[in-house]
Design a protein around this motif. Structure first.
Motif, PDB file in Angstrom:
ATOM      1  N   GLN A   1      -9.417   9.857   6.713  1.00 38.34           N
ATOM      2  CA  GLN A   1      -8.692  10.986   6.130  1.00 38.34           C
ATOM      3  C   GLN A   1      -7.662  10.572   5.076  1.00 38.34           C
ATOM      4  OE1 GLN A   1      -7.094  13.128   9.473  1.00 38.34           O
ATOM      5  NE2 GLN A   1      -9.090  13.341  10.428  1.00 38.34           N
ATOM      6  N   ILE A   2      -7.620   9.283   4.735  1.00 41.64           N
ATOM      7  CA  ILE A   2      -6.634   8.868   3.713  1.00 41.64           C
ATOM      8  C   ILE A   2      -7.341   8.165   2.555  1.00 41.64           C
ATOM      9  CG2 ILE A   2      -4.694   8.627   5.305  1.00 41.64           C
ATOM     10  CD1 ILE A   2      -5.211   5.616   5.335  1.00 41.64           C
ATOM     11  N   THR A   3      -6.588   7.940   1.470  1.00 40.36           N
ATOM     12  CA  THR A   3      -7.198   7.325   0.286  1.00 40.36           C
ATOM     13  C   THR A   3      -7.250   5.809   0.442  1.00 40.36           C
ATOM     14  OG1 THR A   3      -5.077   7.035  -0.814  1.00 40.36           O
ATOM     15  CG2 THR A   3      -6.185   9.121  -1.168  1.00 40.36           C
ATOM     16  N   ILE A   4      -8.080   5.194  -0.401  1.00 39.05           N
ATOM     17  CA  ILE A   4      -8.227   3.731  -0.363  1.00 39.05           C
ATOM     18  C   ILE A   4      -6.887   3.047  -0.653  1.00 39.05           C
ATOM     19  CG2 ILE A   4      -9.273   1.754  -1.558  1.00 39.05           C
ATOM     20  CD1 ILE A   4     -11.379   2.980   0.013  1.00 39.05           C
ATOM     21  N   GLU A   5      -6.105   3.610  -1.610  1.00 40.20           N
ATOM     22  CA  GLU A   5      -4.825   2.986  -1.970  1.00 40.20           C
ATOM     23  C   GLU A   5      -3.878   2.979  -0.772  1.00 40.20           C
ATOM     24  OE1 GLU A   5      -7.045   4.142  -5.259  1.00 40.20           O
ATOM     25  OE2 GLU A   5      -6.073   5.590  -3.956  1.00 40.20           O
ATOM     26  N   GLU A   6      -3.841   4.123  -0.065  1.00 45.17           N
ATOM     27  CA  GLU A   6      -2.966   4.208   1.112  1.00 45.17           C
ATOM     28  C   GLU A   6      -3.395   3.180   2.154  1.00 45.17           C
ATOM     29  OE1 GLU A   6      -1.487   8.687   1.863  1.00 45.17           O
ATOM     30  OE2 GLU A   6      -3.658   8.493   1.665  1.00 45.17           O
TER      31      GLU A   6
ATOM     32  N   PRO B   1      -6.805  -1.152  11.037  1.00 43.24           N
ATOM     33  CA  PRO B   1      -7.232   0.196  10.688  1.00 43.24           C
ATOM     34  C   PRO B   1      -8.626   0.483  11.243  1.00 43.24           C
ATOM     35  CG  PRO B   1      -7.314  -1.247   8.763  1.00 43.24           C
ATOM     36  CD  PRO B   1      -6.966  -2.103   9.935  1.00 43.24           C
ATOM     37  N   ILE B   2      -8.802   1.647  11.849  1.00 42.23           N
ATOM     38  CA  ILE B   2     -10.121   2.014  12.396  1.00 42.23           C
ATOM     39  C   ILE B   2     -10.362   3.508  12.216  1.00 42.23           C
ATOM     40  CG2 ILE B   2     -10.107   0.286  14.239  1.00 42.23           C
ATOM     41  CD1 ILE B   2      -9.567   2.879  16.078  1.00 42.23           C
TER      42      ILE B   2
END
Length: 374
Positions: free
Chosen positions: A259-264, A276-277
């Motif tokens: 649910q978040i962007t690659i940058e985040e 992160p999973i």
């Protein structure tokens, strides 16, 4: 038991001290005052915990006398609806009742993760969150279970990780659980007379004699001998005097990364001890299990009965720091160590394989051992 009235009184005192600490500017002049406040706070929090559990340390309550099974115990902590239940289900196949809940998973549902021949017990520790330290929810009974864990997994929602992380850390710290820290290298002995005597092997930037004296006085130890071998803070000094602290490694599990962007994600991934999973999509689950294994720091030792092939299916699991041949013998049966003539070891802990060693020899991961009796 103290009455609920005294409980609220203690909570009021805690609140007052916390407010005062927030008001006080932190500088050299106020360091002694802040140190004193911290000591008072630690004492009050300990009282709260003891009252709640009705004893020193451990806690009762239904569903929390979870019998210890497996070689290691991993506790999962997190706010409701961050996906703990999904994660546990995916890791173990245990079906944890996932309802829309604030504090409804009241009993602890243990699951078991089989990995590298070890059985790792996974516990969902519900409702440690938000004010459990102050007596809300079922938090108290959970704490005593949390303190027996070998590793704590803090499950966070990727969308709002940092606020949650701070709150959970604050709660756990309040119960005397220290995450990813080692025990401060301070020895503290009360004396009958002679005032405060501080010896240190390093230059102390946080502790001065005044601060130490103020803290010791609060703990009714006007005379004490301290040996400090690291640049410790006031908090660490208080931890040593209180003495009932548990030091547990922790991993921060960032769930719902879909649910978040690659940058985040890139930013979050730079934090230490973060994995992160996405439990739902089963992304990076193997990375998580590997991280659990690495943090638990378990040592697998295989047995080789005389004249037979090594049994690689069932390793004997030893915990870090307890990996001598003696510990290995005791894991199998208490009486073995007495009758041991020597142990024959193959693996990286010996200079040549096989080598005959005694009870105090330290074993490495994946060693093979054959016990020879007298």
């Amino acid at each position: 038991h103290k009455t609920p009235h005294t409980m609220t009184k203690i909570q009021q005192q805690i609140q007052e001290i916390e407010d005062e600490m927030a008001r006080t500017q932190k500088n050299k002049a106020t360091a002694k005052h802040v140190g004193l406040l911290k000591a008072k706070l630690a004492k009050l929090k300990r009282q709260l915990l003891e009252d709640a559990t009705g004893s020193k340390g451990g806690g009762g309550g239904e569903g929390f006398d979870v019998s210890k099974s497996g070689e290691a115990r991993v506790g999962f902590v997190g706010f409701p609806s961050v996906g703990k239940s999904t994660l546990l289900t995916k890791l173990t196949g245990t079906f944890s009742e996932a309802a829309s809940y604030e504090f409804t998973t009241l009993t602890c549902i243990p699951g078991v993760l089989q990995y590298m021949g070890a059985k790792i017990q996974l516990l969902d520790l519900p409702g440690i969150i938000e004010g459990a330290a102050k007596g809300k929810g079922r938090g108290r009974q959970v704490i005593s279970t949390a303190r027996t864990c070998d590793l704590i997994m803090i499950v966070l929602d990727s969308a709002k990780p940092c606020t949650h992380k701070k709150k959970i850390e604050y709660e756990l710290e309040g119960f005397g659980i220290r995450l990813n820290k080692s025990k401060p290298d301070i020895s503290f002995k009360k004396k009958d007379s002679g005032g405060i005597n501080i010896m240190s092997t390093v230059h102390l930037t946080h502790l001065s004699k005044d601060i130490v004296a103020a803290v010791c006085k609060e703990y009714k130890a006007p005379s004490a001998h301290l040996m400090v071998r690291e640049d410790a803070s006031v908090d660490e000094l208080i931890d040593v005097i209180e003495g009932n602290r548990t030091y547990i490694p922790a991993i921060y599990v960032l769930n719902k990364i879909d649910q978040i962007t690659i940058e985040e994600l890139d930013l979050l991934d730079r934090m230490p001890n973060v994995v992160p999973i996405s439990a739902e999509h089963e992304w990076n689950m193997d990375g998580l299990v590997e991280a659990i294994w690495a943090k638990l720091d378990l040592v697998r030792v295989y047995t080789k009965p005389k004249g037979q092939v090594t049994d690689f299916s069932e390793p004997v699991i030893l915990k870090a720091g307890k990996t001598t041949v003696r510990h290995f013998c005791n894991r199998i049966h208490k009486s073995i160590a007495k009758d041991l003539k020597y142990a024959r070891v193959w693996g990286s802990s010996v200079k040549y394989s096989p080598q005959n060693v005694g009870l105090d020899h330290v074993l490495d991961d994946s060693d093979v051992v054959q016990l020879v009796k007298k």
